[in-house]
Design a protein around this motif. Structure first.
Motif, PDB file in Angstrom:
ATOM      1  N   THR A  96       0.904  -1.511   0.298  1.00 26.84           N
ATOM      2  CA  THR A  96      -0.319  -0.104  -0.292  1.00 26.84           C
ATOM      3  C   THR A  96       0.886   1.554  -0.266  1.00 26.84           C
ATOM      4  O   THR A  96       0.466   2.133  -0.184  1.00 26.84           O
ATOM      5  CB  THR A  96      -1.314  -0.009   0.987  1.00 26.84           C
ATOM      6  N   ARG A 144      -1.468   3.375  -6.623  1.00 26.76           N
ATOM      7  CA  ARG A 144      -0.357   3.770  -4.918  1.00 26.76           C
ATOM      8  C   ARG A 144       0.040   5.140  -5.663  1.00 26.76           C
ATOM      9  O   ARG A 144       0.463   5.397  -7.104  1.00 26.76           O
ATOM     10  CB  ARG A 144       0.186   2.973  -5.429  1.00 26.76           C
ATOM     11  N   TYR A 167      -3.432   5.231  -0.799  1.00 26.80           N
ATOM     12  CA  TYR A 167      -3.284   3.545  -2.277  1.00 26.80           C
ATOM     13  C   TYR A 167      -4.993   3.652  -2.293  1.00 26.80           C
ATOM     14  O   TYR A 167      -5.842   4.334  -1.747  1.00 26.80           O
ATOM     15  CB  TYR A 167      -3.035   2.170  -1.871  1.00 26.80           C
TER      16      TYR A 167
END
Length: 298
Positions: A47, A78, A209
């Protein structure tokens, strides 16, 4: 912007098309050093995003004798990269294809790869898909065997993301959740961590993200044996490799590091004291070892 924000957002941005047309963001640090030595490609965790490596790039830019251009790739969904149209595209094989697309677009024949967590898995996979692309590798708190405890923590984080009311609240949340694993971090480190992890989106501090990433862990049955990546790790044997393990890591065990060394006899390993998963690479006690490792390479 304050000094910590500036330290995270330095460098230039590039946008590159993946095979399916999705726009990938690449951060470039030290463009002036292009062509002087083998470049470095930084691949973040599940993430996370390229800002995780801004401090690392700054340290290497300042301390290293051999100057290199350093690239940080935001995986799809992301950072500043576009979100995938389907969460099913958030898989290692698609993301490996994205890395290959970036290498082609930047005309990089081979590089030194620095992979944190998921980025390290991609580096090991690249050793099978295109072994000639890897001049050397640094794996940050990841190996061919992933501890179920660490995966359970990641799954819980994804399924129940924090909803901070302010930046200070986000920092407090980070300390409360991770503080027992990261005793080595000072107040500035926690602020750095918060700016790296969160972004102000529509007036709210949110994880930087795509929330749809939570579906990637939903199918993991942690009561079943977790697949290993020993063949992919073996692919790194021909190249200089360093493994960084957080002293308090729940994902990469000391035993796995020992076994990795039995397979890759020239592997070096260091422990990031007072850090968990995944260590900050720009902390001086870690960064100085990485600087020496990189300076030995052409």
């Amino acid at each position: 912007m304050n000094d910590i924000e500036n330290a995270l957002d330095w460098g230039d941005s590039r946008f590159i098309s993946a095979a399916d047309g999705l726009k990938l963001h690449v951060r470039v640090w030290g463009e002036a050093y292009k062509g002087q030595a083998t470049p470095v490609i930084c691949l973040p965790g599940l993430t996370r995003n390229s800002r995780d490596f801004a401090g690392f790039a700054a340290y290497m830019n300042e301390k290293n004798t051999v100057k290199r251009v350093i690239y940080g790739i935001d995986a799809r969904g992301r950072g500043l990269s576009e979100k995938a149209s389907s969460w099913k595209d958030y898989n290692l094989f698609t993301e490996l294809g994205d890395v290959l697309a970036v290498l082609t677009a930047l005309d990089i024949e081979h590089a030194i790869f620095v992979g944190t967590s998921r980025g390290g898995l991609l580096t090991m996979m690249l050793s099978a898909a295109r072994p000639g692309a890897i001049k050397a590798a640094i794996l940050n708190d990841v190996g061919p065997v992933l501890d179920g405890t660490g995966l359970a923590q990641i799954k819980l984080y994804l399924q129940n993301p924090a909803q901070p009311k302010s930046f200070d609240d986000a920092t407090t949340i980070q300390k409360s959740v991770l503080g027992k694993y990261f005793g080595a971090l000072d107040d500035d480190d926690w602020i750095y961590e918060t700016y790296a992890r969160y972004r102000l989106i529509k007036g709210k501090w949110q994880g930087d993200y795509d929330p749809a990433l939570k579906h990637t862990m939903s199918s993991y049955d942690l009561d079943q044996p977790i697949p290993t990546m020993w063949p992919q790790w073996t692919g790194l044997r021909p190249v200089p490799t360093m493994v960084v393990r957080g002293e308090n890591s729940a994902l990469l065990s000391q035993e796995t590091v020992r076994l990795m060394g039995e397979v890759h006899h020239k592997m070096r390993s260091i422990t990031a004291e007072g850090q968990g998963h995944a260590p900050m690479l720009h902390k001086p006690d870690v960064a100085r070892h990485l600087a020496v490792f990189l300076d030995e390479l052409s």
